[in-house]
Design a protein around this motif. Structure first.
Motif, PDB file in Angstrom:
ATOM      1  N   UNK A   9     -31.646  55.743  34.975  1.00 51.43           N
ATOM      2  CA  UNK A   9     -32.675  55.329  34.025  1.00 51.43           C
ATOM      3  C   UNK A   9     -33.690  54.398  34.678  1.00 51.43           C
ATOM      4  N   UNK A  10     -33.208  53.429  35.407  1.00 51.22           N
ATOM      5  CA  UNK A  10     -34.096  52.491  36.081  1.00 51.22           C
ATOM      6  C   UNK A  10     -34.967  53.164  37.117  1.00 51.22           C
ATOM      7  N   UNK A  43     -44.726  46.905  32.110  1.00 53.42           N
ATOM      8  CA  UNK A  43     -43.561  47.013  31.228  1.00 53.42           C
ATOM      9  C   UNK A  43     -42.544  48.011  31.766  1.00 53.42           C
ATOM     10  N   UNK A  44     -43.015  49.181  32.217  1.00 47.81           N
ATOM     11  CA  UNK A  44     -42.093  50.175  32.768  1.00 47.81           C
ATOM     12  C   UNK A  44     -41.424  49.668  34.044  1.00 47.81           C
ATOM     13  N   UNK A  49     -36.748  47.900  36.699  1.00 50.33           N
ATOM     14  CA  UNK A  49     -36.128  46.960  37.631  1.00 50.33           C
ATOM     15  C   UNK A  49     -34.942  46.247  37.021  1.00 50.33           C
ATOM     16  N   UNK A  50     -35.052  45.895  35.750  1.00 50.40           N
ATOM     17  CA  UNK A  50     -33.925  45.253  35.063  1.00 50.40           C
ATOM     18  C   UNK A  50     -32.734  46.194  34.962  1.00 50.40           C
ATOM     19  N   UNK A  56     -26.571  47.382  39.535  1.00 50.98           N
ATOM     20  CA  UNK A  56     -25.953  46.729  40.688  1.00 50.98           C
ATOM     21  C   UNK A  56     -24.772  45.870  40.252  1.00 50.98           C
ATOM     22  N   UNK A  57     -24.979  45.051  39.230  1.00 57.24           N
ATOM     23  CA  UNK A  57     -23.904  44.169  38.786  1.00 57.24           C
ATOM     24  C   UNK A  57     -22.755  44.939  38.135  1.00 57.24           C
ATOM     25  N   UNK A  58     -23.067  46.023  37.445  1.00 65.15           N
ATOM     26  CA  UNK A  58     -22.005  46.862  36.877  1.00 65.15           C
ATOM     27  C   UNK A  58     -21.183  47.514  37.986  1.00 65.15           C
ATOM     28  N   UNK A  59     -21.854  47.960  39.039  1.00 63.07           N
ATOM     29  CA  UNK A  59     -21.131  48.577  40.152  1.00 63.07           C
ATOM     30  C   UNK A  59     -20.260  47.540  40.876  1.00 63.07           C
TER      31      UNK A  59
END
Length: 63
Positions: A9-10, A43-44, A49-50, A56-59
């Motif tokens: 998605x990002x 905005x996109x 980026x968020x 990254x943090x989920x992985x």
């Protein structure tokens, strides 16, 4: 699995913001110009980026 979804998605949001083009799914595999304003591109890029940072943090956490 959730990190992969956030990553895809990002990446799609950032790519759309940078390229100013989006694939059209209906009649053919054509590419449509977006013609985003600076606010829309920002905005996109911010949302994409968020999502990439969240992926990254989920992985790293193993989800």
């Amino acid at each position: 699995m959730l990190s992969l979804l956030c990553l895809l998605t990002g990446a799609a949001l950032v790519a759309a913001a940078l390229a100013d083009r989006v694939p059209r799914l209906r009649p053919a595999a054509a590419v449509l110009p977006l013609r985003l304003t600076e606010t829309g591109r920002a905005a996109l890029t911010t949302l994409g980026g968020s999502a990439l940072i969240a992926a990254l943090f989920l992985a790293l956490s193993g989800l």
